[in-house]
Scaffold this active site. Structure first.
Site, PDB file in Angstrom:
ATOM      1  N   TYR A   1      33.198  31.657  44.243  1.00 17.10           N
ATOM      2  CA  TYR A   1      34.296  32.608  44.476  1.00 17.10           C
ATOM      3  C   TYR A   1      35.625  31.893  44.950  1.00 17.10           C
ATOM      4  O   TYR A   1      35.605  31.231  45.990  1.00 17.10           O
ATOM      5  CB  TYR A   1      33.743  33.466  45.613  1.00 17.10           C
ATOM      6  CG  TYR A   1      34.503  34.784  45.761  1.00 17.10           C
ATOM      7  CD1 TYR A   1      35.897  35.130  45.283  1.00 17.10           C
ATOM      8  CD2 TYR A   1      33.825  35.658  46.637  1.00 17.10           C
ATOM      9  CE1 TYR A   1      36.301  36.081  45.351  1.00 17.10           C
ATOM     10  CE2 TYR A   1      34.508  37.072  46.811  1.00 17.10           C
ATOM     11  CZ  TYR A   1      35.739  37.146  46.100  1.00 17.10           C
ATOM     12  OH  TYR A   1      36.264  38.377  46.343  1.00 17.10           O
ATOM     13  N   CYS A   2      36.666  32.155  44.274  1.00 17.69           N
ATOM     14  CA  CYS A   2      37.963  31.912  44.587  1.00 17.69           C
ATOM     15  C   CYS A   2      38.093  30.121  44.650  1.00 17.69           C
ATOM     16  O   CYS A   2      37.795  29.595  43.765  1.00 17.69           O
ATOM     17  CB  CYS A   2      38.580  32.541  45.946  1.00 17.69           C
ATOM     18  SG  CYS A   2      40.111  32.342  46.478  1.00 17.69           S
ATOM     19  N   LEU A   3      38.292  29.738  45.895  1.00 19.02           N
ATOM     20  CA  LEU A   3      38.430  28.248  46.257  1.00 19.02           C
ATOM     21  C   LEU A   3      37.066  27.670  46.093  1.00 19.02           C
ATOM     22  O   LEU A   3      37.112  26.515  45.482  1.00 19.02           O
ATOM     23  CB  LEU A   3      39.015  27.982  47.354  1.00 19.02           C
ATOM     24  CG  LEU A   3      38.835  26.586  48.161  1.00 19.02           C
ATOM     25  CD1 LEU A   3      39.580  25.683  46.942  1.00 19.02           C
ATOM     26  CD2 LEU A   3      39.485  26.530  49.265  1.00 19.02           C
TER      27      LEU A   3
END
Length: 600
Positions: free
Chosen positions: A336-338
């Site tokens: 998720y994301c980073l």
């Protein structure tokens, strides 16, 4: 014209009002005294008054703006014409007060932006005085914003700064943010005898002591009780993370476990808020054995931990632990994301190492190509990096509150000014909201990791270049990723713009599916099927142009979760008997959500 009678106003008792005003004065003096006591004298030789070079950007903009007098005159002419129309409309509104108006007469010279919730009180529309204030602000704001964003020849980074900080200024001076120009605040102040302002000062003092604006009733939430409640156990930990294995709810599960890598900019339980919107709970119910990485909230002792350490002690350590816990040598992974950026880096690293333990990768709103990095890019250039690195060098980390403020500024009206009005001017207690509780539960960033991430990825875009970065002695080439990839992005994402995340389709090899969800960075992902909200777009092809992808995509109502589950099950092997946490070689350390997530 019919006689006009002002609405009846319940005036406060004069003695009670005087007592309230005296208390407000006393609290204000206390506030100012405490503020002054906390100020440190500045050393002019060490203090840079403009470390972000915002003033320089505006100076450059101003010089270029006035070098084109024709454009300046056109903007002034348009503003004057807008005000002429507004004055005419306002005069008509005063003359027609109490009468029914046609929709044409009510048409605004400067309509409020889509999704703007600042002017919801009926008086902003129905009261001619407040309607004029609103329209005047919107008209002037529109002109100011046009004047600074239409300048030609401005450096791209300077243009981003000018655009962003102009919007910050315009949001700050909105009439909705001030007592004398907000009809709702005036009404509440009159009705309560000013008690709302006294309570607002109490709220302000409390928030200053905490160092942040209170967005929700934080006492209403307890980790493991009403947020982060999916049953499970911590079965492994090291200095950077705890690994949670969730308890199965089906007799049989898919052979390959599911490893989730959340971002360490925030905490993992965005994926496990309440039972009704928990992705973790839902995935467990689909027959997946779910493992979650819970990152530690680092302090100065972990200052030198690098992006490489997050890979070695995060997903790679988790793979070894999962095999010990379940016997499974292969997994599927979500980032998720980073966490997705880390997953992509790890998959490229593993490809070079001939390590095939991760059989598929799902990427939630993930950027690996930062050439068009969205609004966060305004905070990242060489001058700002130098300033940031100096601050991190003093502490060994970037403070979570500073990171939180950065993200809140991207949606200042919703995440800053709405709470200023609610908490300090209306004197209300924020409503309990699990998402805002999570948003306020900020995390720190280790100095070395954060500097590497911002410089090598955001500033230099090295991850998108084959061999651009090296992790544990291995040049990272995203083109070496050959496992099936499911890439989910959000159409209104202001942190990871969907067209930027679409670039993953050209960098990854192997089979790819790109799906676009409605809404933004959080709501576009946390969208359970039972909610019946939003929609998503699918297109099996991945042409080079994201607009071409969207033109040929098919929109489907509701959540994309079931669509992903069908895709993931094809990569997950046969069904086997479920195993409880602690039944393998790794014993239970503590119940989920663990202790690392509790560090505030």
């Amino acid at each position: 014209m019919a006689d006009q009678h002002p609405p009846k106003i319940n005036l406060p008792d004069p003695a009670e009002l005087a007592e309230t005003m005296s208390a407000i004065s006393e609290k204000s003096q206390e506030l100012i005294k405490n503020f002054m006591a906390r100020q440190q004298p500045l050393n002019p030789q060490e203090h840079d008054p403009d470390p972000l070079r915002i003033g320089q950007a505006f100076l450059e903009m101003s010089q270029k703006f006035w070098s084109d007098p024709d454009k300046a005159m056109k903007l002034q002419s348009d503003l004057w014409q807008g005000y002429t129309n507004l004055w005419q409309q306002t005069a008509n509104n005063f003359l027609a007060a109490g009468k029914t108006e046609s929709d044409e007469n009510k048409k605004s010279p400067a309509p409020k932006p889509k999704g703007d919730r600042r002017f919801q009180d009926e008086a902003w529309e129905n009261n001619p005085f407040f309607n004029f204030i609103k329209q005047s602000y919107l008209l002037t704001s529109e002109t100011i914003h046009k004047s600074v964003t239409s300048v030609d020849g401005l450096d791209k980074q300077d243009a981003l700064k000018v655009d962003f900080y102009t919007r910050q200024f315009l949001d700050a001076v909105s009439p909705s943010n001030f007592l004398m120009t907000n009809p709702e605040i005036l009404r509440v102040t009159t009705e309560s005898g000013g008690k709302n302002l006294l309570q607002g000062l109490e709220n302000l003092i409390s928030d200053l002591e905490k160092g942040r604006v209170k967005m929700t009733d934080e006492d209403a939430f307890t980790l493991g009780e009403n947020v982060a409640t999916t049953p499970g156990s911590v079965i492994y930990q090291n200095e950077l993370m705890q690994l949670i294995q969730y308890s199965p709810t089906t007799e049989q599960v898919h052979e390959r476990p599911l490893l989730i890598l959340p971002p360490w900019i925030n905490k993992f339980y965005i994926l496990d808020l309440k039972a009704k919107n928990s992705f973790v709970k839902w995935a467990v119910e689909q027959g997946f054995t779910v493992f979650m990485v819970s990152w530690i909230n680092p302090d100065a002792r972990l200052a030198e931990k690098s992006f490489e350490d997050y890979m070695l002690l995060g997903p790679l350590a988790a793979l070894d632990a999962i095999e010990q816990a379940t016997g499974a040598k292969e997994v599927n992974a979500i980032g998720y994301c980073l966490g997705g950026t880390l997953l992509a880096s790890t998959l490229a690293y593993m490809a070079e190492k001939k390590d095939k333990r991760i059989k598929s990768g799902t990427f939630f709103v993930t950027m690996t190509d930062f050439s068009e990095a969205g609004e966060l890019r305004v905070f990242i250039d060489e001058d700002q990096m130098v300033s940031l690195e100096k601050r991190m060098a003093d502490k060994g980390y970037l403070d979570g509150a500073e990171m939180g403020t950065t993200f809140n500024m991207l949606r200042a009206n919703d995440l800053i000014w709405s709470f200023v009005v609610n908490n300090y001017l209306l004197g209300k207690t924020p409503f309990p909201f699990d998402l805002l509780y999570w948003n306020s539960d900020t995390t720190r960033m280790p100095k070395s990791m954060h500097s590497f991430y911002l410089r090598k990825m955001y500033l230099e875009n090295k991850l998108a270049q084959p061999g651009g970065i090296v992790l544990d002695g291995v040049p990272i080439d995203l083109g070496k990723i050959t496992v099936p990839s499911f890439i989910i992005s959000a159409k209104e994402d202001h942190i990871a713009p969907w067209k930027s995340t679409y670039a993953n389709t050209k960098h990854f090899s192997g089979k790819k599916e790109f799906v676009l969800s409605a809404s933004g960075h959080i709501a576009g992902i946390i969208n359970p099927p039972d909610a019946g909200k939003y929609s998503y777009w699918t297109n099996r092809d991945t042409p080079a142009d994201p607009d071409e992808w969207l033109d040929k995509a098919t929109e489907a109502p509701g959540s994309w979760w079931p669509h992903w589950a069908e895709w993931e099950k094809k990569n997950s092997g046969k069904l086997v008997d479920a195993k409880k946490p602690g039944s393998g070689k790794l014993k239970i350390i503590e119940p989920a959500p663990g202790s690392y997530v509790r560090i505030r």
